[in-house]
Design a protein around this motif. Structure first.
Motif, PDB file in Angstrom:
ATOM      1  N   GLY A   1       1.087  -1.240   0.106  1.00 30.88           N
ATOM      2  CA  GLY A   1       0.043  -0.117   0.051  1.00 30.88           C
ATOM      3  C   GLY A   1       0.740   1.168   0.137  1.00 30.88           C
ATOM      4  N   VAL A   2       1.873   1.190   0.243  1.00 31.76           N
ATOM      5  CA  VAL A   2       2.673   2.405   0.260  1.00 31.76           C
ATOM      6  C   VAL A   2       4.387   2.286  -0.273  1.00 31.76           C
ATOM      7  CG1 VAL A   2       3.075   1.966   2.736  1.00 31.76           C
ATOM      8  CG2 VAL A   2       4.180   4.038   1.820  1.00 31.76           C
ATOM      9  N   LEU A   3       4.848   3.008  -1.234  1.00 25.60           N
ATOM     10  CA  LEU A   3       6.052   3.069  -1.791  1.00 25.60           C
ATOM     11  C   LEU A   3       6.949   3.939  -0.583  1.00 25.60           C
ATOM     12  CD1 LEU A   3       7.379   2.038  -3.907  1.00 25.60           C
ATOM     13  CD2 LEU A   3       6.880   4.058  -5.344  1.00 25.60           C
ATOM     14  N   ALA A   4       7.555   3.261   0.247  1.00 25.37           N
ATOM     15  CA  ALA A   4       8.339   3.779   1.419  1.00 25.37           C
ATOM     16  C   ALA A   4       9.594   4.679   0.813  1.00 25.37           C
ATOM     17  CB  ALA A   4       8.900   2.936   2.225  1.00 25.37           C
ATOM     18  N   ASN A   5      10.339   4.071  -0.190  1.00 25.40           N
ATOM     19  CA  ASN A   5      11.452   4.844  -0.727  1.00 25.40           C
ATOM     20  C   ASN A   5      11.234   4.447  -2.317  1.00 25.40           C
ATOM     21  OD1 ASN A   5      14.056   4.192   1.681  1.00 25.40           O
ATOM     22  ND2 ASN A   5      12.568   5.814   1.458  1.00 25.40           N
ATOM     23  N   ASP A   6      11.448   5.537  -3.101  1.00 25.07           N
ATOM     24  CA  ASP A   6      11.399   5.512  -4.401  1.00 25.07           C
ATOM     25  C   ASP A   6      12.460   5.993  -5.172  1.00 25.07           C
ATOM     26  OD1 ASP A   6      10.355   5.171  -7.017  1.00 25.07           O
ATOM     27  OD2 ASP A   6       8.788   6.903  -6.735  1.00 25.07           O
ATOM     28  N   ASP A   7      13.269   5.035  -5.698  1.00 26.63           N
ATOM     29  CA  ASP A   7      14.331   5.703  -6.555  1.00 26.63           C
ATOM     30  C   ASP A   7      15.319   6.637  -5.778  1.00 26.63           C
ATOM     31  OD1 ASP A   7      16.133   5.671  -8.682  1.00 26.63           O
ATOM     32  OD2 ASP A   7      15.006   7.131  -9.839  1.00 26.63           O
ATOM     33  N   VAL A   8      15.701   6.065  -4.534  1.00 28.07           N
ATOM     34  CA  VAL A   8      16.494   7.266  -3.741  1.00 28.07           C
ATOM     35  C   VAL A   8      18.310   7.130  -3.849  1.00 28.07           C
ATOM     36  CG1 VAL A   8      17.227   7.838  -1.556  1.00 28.07           C
ATOM     37  CG2 VAL A   8      14.830   7.288  -1.866  1.00 28.07           C
ATOM     38  N   SER A   9      18.893   8.157  -4.262  1.00 28.73           N
ATOM     39  CA  SER A   9      20.095   8.018  -4.712  1.00 28.73           C
ATOM     40  C   SER A   9      20.682   9.588  -4.100  1.00 28.73           C
ATOM     41  CB  SER A   9      20.336   8.145  -6.191  1.00 28.73           C
ATOM     42  OG  SER A   9      19.587   7.201  -6.878  1.00 28.73           O
ATOM     43  N   PHE A  10      21.700   8.820  -3.314  1.00 24.63           N
ATOM     44  CA  PHE A  10      22.525  10.068  -2.917  1.00 24.63           C
ATOM     45  C   PHE A  10      23.929   9.535  -2.464  1.00 24.63           C
ATOM     46  CE2 PHE A  10      20.053   9.324   0.887  1.00 24.63           C
ATOM     47  CZ  PHE A  10      21.149   9.452   1.917  1.00 24.63           C
ATOM     48  N   ALA A  11      24.926  10.494  -1.979  1.00 22.98           N
ATOM     49  CA  ALA A  11      26.194  10.048  -1.533  1.00 22.98           C
ATOM     50  C   ALA A  11      26.698  10.523  -0.507  1.00 22.98           C
ATOM     51  CB  ALA A  11      27.392   9.924  -2.622  1.00 22.98           C
ATOM     52  N   ILE A  12      27.400   9.726   0.484  1.00 28.71           N
ATOM     53  CA  ILE A  12      28.130  10.543   1.706  1.00 28.71           C
ATOM     54  C   ILE A  12      29.419  10.367   1.641  1.00 28.71           C
ATOM     55  CG2 ILE A  12      27.870  10.494   4.303  1.00 28.71           C
ATOM     56  CD1 ILE A  12      25.327   8.878   4.059  1.00 28.71           C
ATOM     57  N   ARG A  13      30.158  11.543   1.704  1.00 26.06           N
ATOM     58  CA  ARG A  13      31.712  11.468   1.700  1.00 26.06           C
ATOM     59  C   ARG A  13      32.158  11.339   2.922  1.00 26.06           C
ATOM     60  NH1 ARG A  13      29.974  14.862  -2.227  1.00 26.06           N
ATOM     61  NH2 ARG A  13      30.062  16.261  -0.880  1.00 26.06           N
ATOM     62  N   PRO A  14      33.500  10.750   3.352  1.00 28.71           N
ATOM     63  CA  PRO A  14      33.938  10.525   4.687  1.00 28.71           C
ATOM     64  C   PRO A  14      34.061  12.108   5.232  1.00 28.71           C
ATOM     65  CG  PRO A  14      35.508   9.452   2.924  1.00 28.71           C
ATOM     66  CD  PRO A  14      34.539  10.172   2.118  1.00 28.71           C
ATOM     67  N   GLY A  15      33.803  12.153   6.552  1.00 27.63           N
ATOM     68  CA  GLY A  15      33.992  13.483   7.064  1.00 27.63           C
ATOM     69  C   GLY A  15      32.965  14.317   7.025  1.00 27.63           C
ATOM     70  N   GLU A  16      32.060  13.745   6.215  1.00 28.47           N
ATOM     71  CA  GLU A  16      30.595  14.731   6.081  1.00 28.47           C
ATOM     72  C   GLU A  16      29.692  14.558   7.007  1.00 28.47           C
ATOM     73  OE1 GLU A  16      28.501  15.722   2.099  1.00 28.47           O
ATOM     74  OE2 GLU A  16      28.285  13.709   2.728  1.00 28.47           O
TER      75      GLU A  16
ATOM     76  N   ARG B   1      29.616  19.005  19.635  1.00 28.93           N
ATOM     77  CA  ARG B   1      31.080  19.140  19.530  1.00 28.93           C
ATOM     78  C   ARG B   1      31.616  17.759  19.296  1.00 28.93           C
ATOM     79  NH1 ARG B   1      31.557  23.386  24.186  1.00 28.93           N
ATOM     80  NH2 ARG B   1      30.871  21.537  25.388  1.00 28.93           N
ATOM     81  N   THR B   2      31.095  16.748  19.952  1.00 23.05           N
ATOM     82  CA  THR B   2      31.497  15.337  19.862  1.00 23.05           C
ATOM     83  C   THR B   2      31.534  15.076  18.396  1.00 23.05           C
ATOM     84  OG1 THR B   2      31.075  14.721  21.985  1.00 23.05           O
ATOM     85  CG2 THR B   2      31.494  13.048  20.544  1.00 23.05           C
ATOM     86  N   LEU B   3      30.303  15.332  17.587  1.00 22.21           N
ATOM     87  CA  LEU B   3      30.149  14.865  16.383  1.00 22.21           C
ATOM     88  C   LEU B   3      31.064  15.665  15.565  1.00 22.21           C
ATOM     89  CD1 LEU B   3      26.124  14.710  16.257  1.00 22.21           C
ATOM     90  CD2 LEU B   3      27.806  12.973  16.441  1.00 22.21           C
ATOM     91  N   ARG B   4      31.245  16.935  15.777  1.00 21.27           N
ATOM     92  CA  ARG B   4      32.082  17.672  14.790  1.00 21.27           C
ATOM     93  C   ARG B   4      33.613  17.088  15.052  1.00 21.27           C
ATOM     94  NH1 ARG B   4      29.714  22.632  16.813  1.00 21.27           N
ATOM     95  NH2 ARG B   4      27.606  23.014  15.653  1.00 21.27           N
ATOM     96  N   LYS B   5      33.887  16.678  16.012  1.00 21.70           N
ATOM     97  CA  LYS B   5      35.363  16.153  16.362  1.00 21.70           C
ATOM     98  C   LYS B   5      35.398  15.045  15.389  1.00 21.70           C
ATOM     99  CE  LYS B   5      38.189  14.736  20.221  1.00 21.70           C
ATOM    100  NZ  LYS B   5      39.662  15.093  19.610  1.00 21.70           N
ATOM    101  N   LEU B   6      34.442  14.225  15.453  1.00 18.37           N
ATOM    102  CA  LEU B   6      34.337  12.739  14.838  1.00 18.37           C
ATOM    103  C   LEU B   6      34.583  13.204  13.347  1.00 18.37           C
ATOM    104  CD1 LEU B   6      31.636  10.617  16.385  1.00 18.37           C
ATOM    105  CD2 LEU B   6      34.080   9.937  15.973  1.00 18.37           C
ATOM    106  N   ALA B   7      33.691  14.032  12.821  1.00 18.18           N
ATOM    107  CA  ALA B   7      33.865  14.299  11.244  1.00 18.18           C
ATOM    108  C   ALA B   7      35.153  14.937  11.022  1.00 18.18           C
ATOM    109  CB  ALA B   7      32.662  15.491  11.215  1.00 18.18           C
ATOM    110  N   GLY B   8      35.657  15.605  11.956  1.00 20.62           N
ATOM    111  CA  GLY B   8      36.863  16.151  11.716  1.00 20.62           C
ATOM    112  C   GLY B   8      37.864  14.935  11.430  1.00 20.62           C
ATOM    113  N   GLU B   9      37.932  13.768  12.292  1.00 24.67           N
ATOM    114  CA  GLU B   9      38.841  12.737  11.992  1.00 24.67           C
ATOM    115  C   GLU B   9      38.274  11.856  10.693  1.00 24.67           C
ATOM    116  OE1 GLU B   9      38.221  10.874  15.854  1.00 24.67           O
ATOM    117  OE2 GLU B   9      39.606  12.662  16.772  1.00 24.67           O
ATOM    118  N   GLY B  10      37.203  12.389  10.012  1.00 22.06           N
ATOM    119  CA  GLY B  10      36.970  11.523   8.843  1.00 22.06           C
ATOM    120  C   GLY B  10      35.878  10.715   8.743  1.00 22.06           C
TER     121      GLY B  10
END
Lengths: 362, 510
Positions: free
Chosen positions: B23-38, B184-193
Motif C-alpha cells: 500500500g505504500v512506496l516507502a522509498n522510491d528511487d533514492v540516490s545520494f552519496a555520503i563522503r568521509p568526514g561529512e 562538539r563530539t560529532l564535529r570532532k568525529l567528522a574532523g577525523e574522517g
C-alpha cells in the motif's frame, strides 16, 4: 510461499459477521473427522447433533422445548458476563452466583410455604437476583478495596457456594416431608412459587422471557447509553476511560453486580422451574458454559442470543448422539470445545489480512 | 574544504534504492552519496521514508531495487552485524539499554566481539574522555540521565571505530547544554574522517551542524542543499513542499486570573512516576504558558492532576477562584478546564473506537451529547465532522477507527476536539509530537487563536522552538518542581537550559 499477517486499519465488519458461520462449518468438519476416527458415521452424527433435535419425528417434540429451557439460563448469565468482559472485568464465578441466587430465592419461597400469593414468585426472583448480586459483591469489593484479582476470588467462591449448596440441601432447606432424602420440596407442588411454562409445550418459562428482556436491555445499554459507552471504553482503552471521567471502582461494582444479579436470577428460574428443587447437583454448570456462550456471541447481546441457542442445540444434540450412537460424553465436550476454538482462531480474519509472501533469498 | 571533499570518492553511495510496503512506496528511487568526514542531514516529515532508508543501510531491511556501494565496492548488508562489520554504526532514537546493568556491561552486550571486561572499561574511559563525553563504566545505567544514556549508546558505536555513524533524532531527549556537547563530539568525529548521517526534524540544529542535506518527501529525494545557506523556514518548505504558515499572535492584554495552583504536591501515581513538588502558578486569561523540561520530569503527572485523572489535595487547584482540586474530569470539563494528553492512542483517544465515539469521549458534557444518559449519536457524529472539517483531519469520515489515522491527523483531531469545545483553560501535553511541519503549524495557530479569544493555554512540550514560538511566559519542570515562570521574549538558550536543569532562582545566580 509464506503467509504473513497484516493488521487491518480497522476491524472488518464483513469478517466479524462471517466468522461464526465459518467456525460452525469448520467444527462440523473437524468434529466429523473425530467421529469418523471413533468409528461412527460422521454425516449421521452431525445430522443427529444439529438437525434431529429440531426436526426428528420422534425426538423433535421432546427436544424442541428443551432448546429454550437450556438456552434461557445460558443467555441470561452470558449477557451479564459480557458487560464485565467488555470492560475488562473478569467474573469467572457466575456458577457460584447462580447457586447462591437459587438458594436465597428458593429459600424465600420455602420459608413462606404453603402461603398462596401472586407476590411470592416475583419476590423470589428479586431475592434470587439479590443472592447472586451479594455473592458477586465479595470479589467486587475485595478488588476495589484491596486490589485483589477478581478472576481468582470469583472462581474460588464457586466452590464455597457448592459446599454451601450441599449443606443446605441436606440440612436447612431439606424437604421435611422427604423422608430424610437430601433436596428441598419440589416447587412443582407449590404453584405460587413455581416457574411454569408461559406457553405450554414450548419450554418458554419466565427465565427465558427474562433472558430476552436482558438481551434487549443490554443491546440498548451498549449502543445508546453513556454507561454502555463507558463499559466499552474501559475494556478497549482503560487510560482513555479514566481521562473520559470513568470511575474504575464504580464500573467494577456495576459490572460484577449486574452479572451476579442476572446469574442469581437464572439460578432461581432454574431451581423453581426445570430443576424443580434445591438439590446437591441441580446446577449443571450453566455458569461456566455461559462464559463460552458470551465469547461465542462476541460479547454482543444479539450474538449471545444466537450463541446460547446454538450451545443449547449442541447439548441436546450431543445427548441424543450419545444415546443413539453411544458416542462418549467426552467427545461431545470436545466437539463443543472445537466450536469455541475455531471461533476464536477465526477472529484473526477480523483484525488481520492474510498475505502470501515469497520467501526472501537469504 | 568542501571543494576538496567533492572530489573525494564517496564513502557510501546509494543508487536508485526502492522499497515498497503493502500500500505504500516507502522509498522510491533514492540516490545520494555520503563522503568521509561529512555531516549529512536526512530531512523529511514523518512518513517521508527516512526510517526505511536508514534501516536499509543498517541491514535491517533489504531494498526491492537499487544498490548501495561502500568505498566503491558493492554493499548489501543482510543483518546489522554485517553492516557493523563494514563500519556502519547507528544510535537509535529509543535506547536499548538494561537499567540494572552497568555501563560497561551494557556496552559489551551490544558488541559483536567484546574485549575482556577490564580492557573494555579502560577503553570506555579513554574514548569517552577523548570525545568529551565523560562516562564512568562502573555506573548503573538506571542511575543515568537521558543524556548520559545516549552517551552509552554513542560510546558503544565509537568503540567499533565506525566509518559511518547514523544518528536518529538524537536530541529529542537532551537539554540545550547537552545538545551543545553532542554537537562538539560529532564535529570532532567528522574532523577525523567519520561520516555522519544525521536524522532530525529540528531545523535549527541541522543548520547549525550539517553541511549537506538530502530532503525526502513521500519516499523520493526532492531536493538537496547546504542547510547553512538556507533559513529554517526554507528548509521546512522544502520538506513540506508548500509554503509554510508561520503562527501569528494577536497579543491581547492578559485578563483576570483563570487558573491558580497553590503548593500542589502529589505522590507519584506509579512506582516509576515522578512526584509533583510544591507547584505554584498563576495563569491569566488570554495567556499561553509554555512548560519545558526533559521527558519524565512530571509532565504526565501535572497533566493528570489538572485533568482530574488524579485528585489533588483540597485547595491546591483553583479555576476562576473556585477550588476544583477534588472534582472529577467531567466536572472540570463542565467548568471549562479541558486537557489533551501526550499519548494519543490509548489515552487521549481509544484506538479501536470510531472518531464519532472519540468525539464523545471528552465532548459529552460541554457539547451536550447525552440526554438523561442516552447518547445523541447524531450530535456526536456532527461534532466529529465539525472537528474533521475545522482542523483538516484527513480521513474518509467520522466512522473510521482512531488507530487508522496517521499520528499527525489524530493529533489534529485530539487538539481540535478540545479547542472546539471553547475551553476557558486548555492544558496540552506535547501538542505537536510526531506531527509533520504543516500540521504542527496549524495546531500552534489553533492554540494561539484560542488564547486570542481569551482562553488561558498551558502548553507542556519538549520542543523548545515550539514553546518559544507560542508562549507568553516560559517555565520548566525538573524532577516535579516548576521553575518561576519568566517572560518568554528575550529568554536566551542558556537561561532556558538552567531552568530545565533545575536552577530555580535565576536572578540570584546571574
Amino acid at each position: 510461499m509464506m503467509f504473513r499477517l497484516e493488521k487491518r486499519p480497522s476491524p472488518s465488519r464483513f469478517w466479524a459477521a462471517v466468522t461464526p458461520v465459518l467456525a460452525v462449518l469448520a467444527t462440523m468438519i473437524a468434529g466429523g473427522v473425530m467421529f469418523w476416527l471413533l468409528g461412527k458415521d460422521p454425516f449421521e452424527t452431525i445430522r443427529i447433533i444439529f438437525w434431529d433435535p429440531l426436526f426428528h419425528e420422534t425426538f423433535g417434540p421432546y427436544s424442541r422445548p428443551q432448546l429454550l429451557v437450556k438456552a434461557g439460563p445460558l443467555i441470561l448469565i452470558a449477557i451479564g458476563l459480557s458487560l464485565g468482559f467488555r470492560a475488562g472485568i473478569w467474573n469467572i464465578g457466575a456458577e457460584g452466583q447462580y447457586i447462591m441466587g437459587a438458594i436465597i430465592g428458593a429459600g424465600l419461597g420455602l420459608a413462606v410455604y404453603p402461603t398462596e400469593s401472586r407476590l411470592i414468585f416475583p419476590l423470589m426472583v428479586v431475592a434470587g437476583g439479590f443472592g447472586g448480586w451479594a455473592w458477586a459483591m465479595i470479589p467486587a469489593l475485595l478488588r476495589v478495596r484491596f486490589g485483589t484479582n477478581e478472576i481468582l476470588v470469583s472462581l474460588m467462591l464457586v466452590y464455597v457456594a457448592e459446599a454451601f449448596l450441599a449443606s443446605v440441601s441436606q440440612g436447612l432447606l431439606r424437604n421435611p416431608d422427604g423422608m430424610g432424602f437430601p433436596g428441598s420440596r419440589n416447587f412443582k407442588d407449590y404453584p405460587a412459587a413455581h416457574n411454569g411454562e408461559i406457553l405450554a409445550g414450548t419450554g418458554m418459562h419466565w427465565g427465558v422471557a427474562a433472558a430476552l428482556v436482558a438481551v434487549i436491555f443490554a443491546h440498548v445499554l451498549l449502543s445508546r447509553h453513556m454507561l454502555g459507552f463507558q463499559v466499552r471504553l474501559s475494556g478497549g482503552a482503560p487510560r482513555a476511560a479514566r481521562f473520559a471521567g470513568v470511575r474504575p471502582a464504580r464500573l467494577v461494582l456495576f459490572c460484577l453486580g449486574t452479572s451476579g444479579a442476572l446469574a442469581g436470577m437464572a439460578g432461581l428460574f432454574e431451581v423453581s422451574g426445570p430443576a424443580g428443587q434445591i438439590s446437591i447437583d441441580f446446577n449443571s454448570g450453566y455458569g461456566f458454559t455461559a462464559i463460552i456462550v458470551a465469547f461465542l456471541g462476541r460479547l454482543n447481546p444479539l450474538g449471545i442470543l444466537l450463541a446460547g441457542l446454538l450451545m443449547a442445540l449442541t447439548y441436546i444434540g450431543g445427548e441424543l448422539a450419545s444415546l443413539m450412537l453411544g458416542i462418549p460424553a467426552a467427545a461431545i465436550q470436545l466437539f463443543q470445545g472445537m466450536l469455541l476454538f475455531f471461533l476464536l482462531a477465526m477472529d484473526i480474519f477480523t483484525n488481520f489480512r492474510i498475505r502470501l509472501k515469497k520467501p526472501e533469498a537469504a | 574544504m568542501s571543494e576538496t571533499r567533492a572530489t573525494e570518492p564517496a564513502l557510501l553511495g546509494l543508487e536508485g534504492l526502492t522499497k515498497a510496503y503493502p500500500g505504500v512506496l516507502a522509498n522510491d528511487d533514492v540516490s545520494f552519496a555520503i563522503r568521509p568526514g561529512e555531516i549529512h542531514a536526512l530531512l523529511g516529515e514523518n512518513g517521508a521514508g527516512k526510517s526505511t532508508l536508514v534501516k536499509m543501510i543498517y541491514g535491517l531491511v533489504r531494498p526491492d531495487r537499487g544498490r548501495m556501494t561502500m568505498r566503491g565496492a558493492p554493499f548489501a548488508p543482510v543483518s546489522p552485524a554485517a553492516a557493523r562489520a563494514e563500519g556502519v554504526a547507528m544510535v537509535f532514537q529509543h535506547f536499548s539499554l538494561f537499567e540494572a546493568l552497568n555501563v560497561a556491561e551494557n556496552i559489551a552486550l551490544g558488541m559483536d566481539q567484546p574485549p575482556p571486561p577490564r580492557e573494555l572499561a579502560s577503553r570506555i574511559r579513554e574514548v569517552s574522555t577523548a570525545y568529551g563525553l565523560p562516562l564512568d563504566p562502573d555506573r548503573r545505567v538506571g542511575d543515568l540521565s537521558a543524556g548520559e544514556r545516549q552517551r552509552v549508546e554513542i560510546i558503544r558505536c565509537l568503540l567499533q571505530d565506525p566509518k559511518l555513524l547514523i544518528m536518529d533524532e538524537p536530541t529529542s531527549v537532551l537539554t540545550p547544554q547537552e545538545v551543545e556537547i553532542l554537537f562538539r563530539t560529532l564535529r570532532k568525529l567528522a574532523g577525523e574522517g567519520t561520516a555522519i548521517l544525521y536524522i532530525s526534524h529540528k531545523l535549527e540544529e541541522i543548520r547549525a551542524l550539517c553541511e549537506h542535506a538530502t530532503i525526502l518527501r513521500l519516499g523520493r529525494v526532492v531536493d538537496t542543499c547546504d542547510p547553512r545557506e538556507k533559513s529554517a523556514r526554507e528548509l521546512a518548505e522544502m520538506m513540506v513542499g508548500e509554503e509554510l504558515h508561520v503562527p501569528v499572535r494577536e497579543a491581547g492584554a492578559p485578563g483576570e486570573v483563570a487558573l491558580e495552583l497553590c503548593g500542589l504536591s502529589m505522590p507519584p501515581a506509579s512506582e516509576f512516576g515522578t512526584p509533583l513538588r510544591d507547584i505554584s502558578l498563576t495563569l491569566r486569561k488570554g495567556e499561553v504558558l509554555g512548560i519545558g523540561g526533559v521527558a519524565g520530569n512530571g509532565q504526565d503527572e501535572l497533566l493528570a492532576a489538572l485533568s482530574g485523572e488524579s485528585l489533588a489535595p483540597a485547595g491546591t487547584i483553583r479555576l476562576a477562584r473556585r477550588d476544583i482540586s477534588r472534582l472529577q474530569p467531567n466536572q472540570r470539563r463542565a467548568l471549562g478546564l479541558l486537557a489533551a494528553p501526550e499519548e494519543r492512542l490509548g489515552h487521549a483517544a481509544a484506538p479501536d473506537m470510531s472518531l464519532t465515539e472519540n468525539a464523545l469521549l471528552t465532548g459529552a458534557v460541554r457539547e451536550r451529547l447525552t440526554r438523561r444518559g442516552f447518547i445523541d449519536w447524531a450530535g456526536a457524529r456532527a461534532f466529529a465532522s465539525r472537528i474533521i472539517e475545522a482542523f483538516d483531519v484527513r480521513t474518509p469520515g467520522p466512522e473510521v477507527a482512531a488507530r487508522a489515522l496517521s499520528g499527525g491527523n489524530l493529533q489534529k483531531f485530539v487538539i481540535g476536539r478540545e479547542v472546539l469545545q471553547a475551553p476557558d483553560v486548555l492544558v496540552v501535553n506535547q501538542p505537536t509530537w510526531g506531527v509533520d511541519a504543516s500540521a504542527a503549524a496549524a495546531i500552534r495557530q489553533a492554540l494561539l487563536d484560542l488564547a486570542g479569544r481569551g482562553a488561558a493555554v498551558v502548553a507542556i512540550s519538549q520542543d523548545l522552538d515550539e514553546l518559544m514560538e507560542i508562549s507568553d511566559r516560559f517555565t520548566a519542570l525538573n524532577e516535579g518542581r516548576l521553575a518561576e515562570p519568566r517572560p518568554a521574549r528575550g529568554l536566551n538558550v542558556e537561561e532556558i537550559g538552567l531552568m530545565m536543569g533545575g536552577a530555580h532562582d535565576l536572578e540570584a545566580s546571574a
